[in-house]
Design an enzyme around this catalytic site. Sequence first.
Site, PDB file in Angstrom:
ATOM      1  N   ASP A  97      53.252  12.867  19.360  1.00 10.97           N
ATOM      2  CA  ASP A  97      52.092  12.865  20.314  1.00 10.97           C
ATOM      3  C   ASP A  97      51.123  14.084  19.864  1.00 10.97           C
ATOM      4  O   ASP A  97      51.476  15.174  19.912  1.00 10.97           O
ATOM      5  CB  ASP A  97      52.673  12.986  21.818  1.00 10.97           C
ATOM      6  CG  ASP A  97      53.160  11.744  22.208  1.00 10.97           C
ATOM      7  OD1 ASP A  97      52.848  10.527  21.701  1.00 10.97           O
ATOM      8  OD2 ASP A  97      54.005  11.906  23.292  1.00 10.97           O
ATOM      9  N   ARG A 132      53.295   9.237  31.629  1.00 16.31           N
ATOM     10  CA  ARG A 132      53.906  10.327  30.825  1.00 16.31           C
ATOM     11  C   ARG A 132      53.334  11.670  31.081  1.00 16.31           C
ATOM     12  O   ARG A 132      52.233  11.711  31.649  1.00 16.31           O
ATOM     13  CB  ARG A 132      53.590  10.050  29.350  1.00 16.31           C
ATOM     14  CG  ARG A 132      52.165  10.434  28.758  1.00 16.31           C
ATOM     15  CD  ARG A 132      52.191  10.244  27.159  1.00 16.31           C
ATOM     16  NE  ARG A 132      50.721  10.399  26.648  1.00 16.31           N
ATOM     17  CZ  ARG A 132      50.237  10.330  25.661  1.00 16.31           C
ATOM     18  NH1 ARG A 132      51.355  10.092  24.389  1.00 16.31           N
ATOM     19  NH2 ARG A 132      48.998  10.675  25.314  1.00 16.31           N
ATOM     20  N   HIS A 165      54.187   7.816  14.897  1.00 17.27           N
ATOM     21  CA  HIS A 165      53.351   8.975  15.358  1.00 17.27           C
ATOM     22  C   HIS A 165      54.168  10.090  16.158  1.00 17.27           C
ATOM     23  O   HIS A 165      55.043   9.722  16.924  1.00 17.27           O
ATOM     24  CB  HIS A 165      52.364   8.836  16.017  1.00 17.27           C
ATOM     25  CG  HIS A 165      52.339   8.333  17.590  1.00 17.27           C
ATOM     26  ND1 HIS A 165      52.617   6.755  17.438  1.00 17.27           N
ATOM     27  CD2 HIS A 165      52.028   8.665  18.639  1.00 17.27           C
ATOM     28  CE1 HIS A 165      53.132   6.719  18.767  1.00 17.27           C
ATOM     29  NE2 HIS A 165      52.457   7.867  19.338  1.00 17.27           N
TER      30      HIS A 165
END
Length: 323
Positions: free
Chosen positions: A130, A296, A128
């Site tokens: 984000d 993150r 994926h």
Amino acid sequence: MTTDRAERAAQGTAGIEVRPAAGHIGADLTGVDLAGDLDDAQVAAIRAAVLRFKVVFFRDQRLDHAAHVALARRFGEPVVLPRRGKASPPGFPEVETTADRLELGGRFGMEHDEWLARRRHSLLRGWHCDHGARVDPPAATILRAETVPPYGGDTTWSNLAAAYAGLSAPLRAFVDGLRAEHRLGVGYQPRPGDDAYLRRLLDHQTATVHPLVRVHPETGERILYVNGYYVEQITGLTRPESAAVLQLLLEQATRPEYTVRFRWAPGSVAFWDNRATIHLAPSDNAHLDHPRTMHRVMLHGDVPVGVDGRPSEPLTGSAAGRW
């Protein structure tokens, strides 16, 4: 001056050494303290390395939450998520702690293994970018490791520009004009009876029609804009046609030669271009009795534009610049 020579000159001026980590993607950067006050030359060298290598790695950094956010601000505007889990730090709305992901199944009455199994219905499902179902996915992500297991827990990235370039000319010409629907929760296998997670997906649905090949806004590269997590269907094709083409393109996008795998350690930082990569979070550490705590910060991105100049079109759940 060629691009390569310009990059080497910028890196030399900044005192940063760049060592490629794999044939098509990834580089290790040394000679910089990310918690310090980066000067303009250092910022330019790091930015050039991210654009060139798609993901760059730093070791033995001593970032706290404030320094992490300050670092991100040198490269763009950090995303402030409207909802975060209990593990994310109060007072730093830009920082999301990925240990929150381990809590998600429990919120909906499932053990983590069951939750993962219902979300990942194929071997390629975990790949994926984000927030790819948004009309303006983040431009970049900066992820730092606080606590990691002594083994396992690696992350893998793939270079979608190299994947596109590796297609045959007739296939590139075919996919250049296509678009695909990206939707949150694609392929989720509902539980029998009431399913709290399915209800949440329907209540917070996000979907966008993106070009199947986007043009990178900074490098001009053509990016094979596919992933296994969000892509629902190629528009204009039948479902069987779409499934066959998507399978072919996902296999192309995740070919080992286009990937790099990173072994984390406390203080490691990965900085990647979310517009030109997909990544695979680890699935080999959930059964290990070792914590893995990562933080993150994502940077606001633009609306993807296809080869034909047409931008992505939101269907539901997102608007450019609004989270």
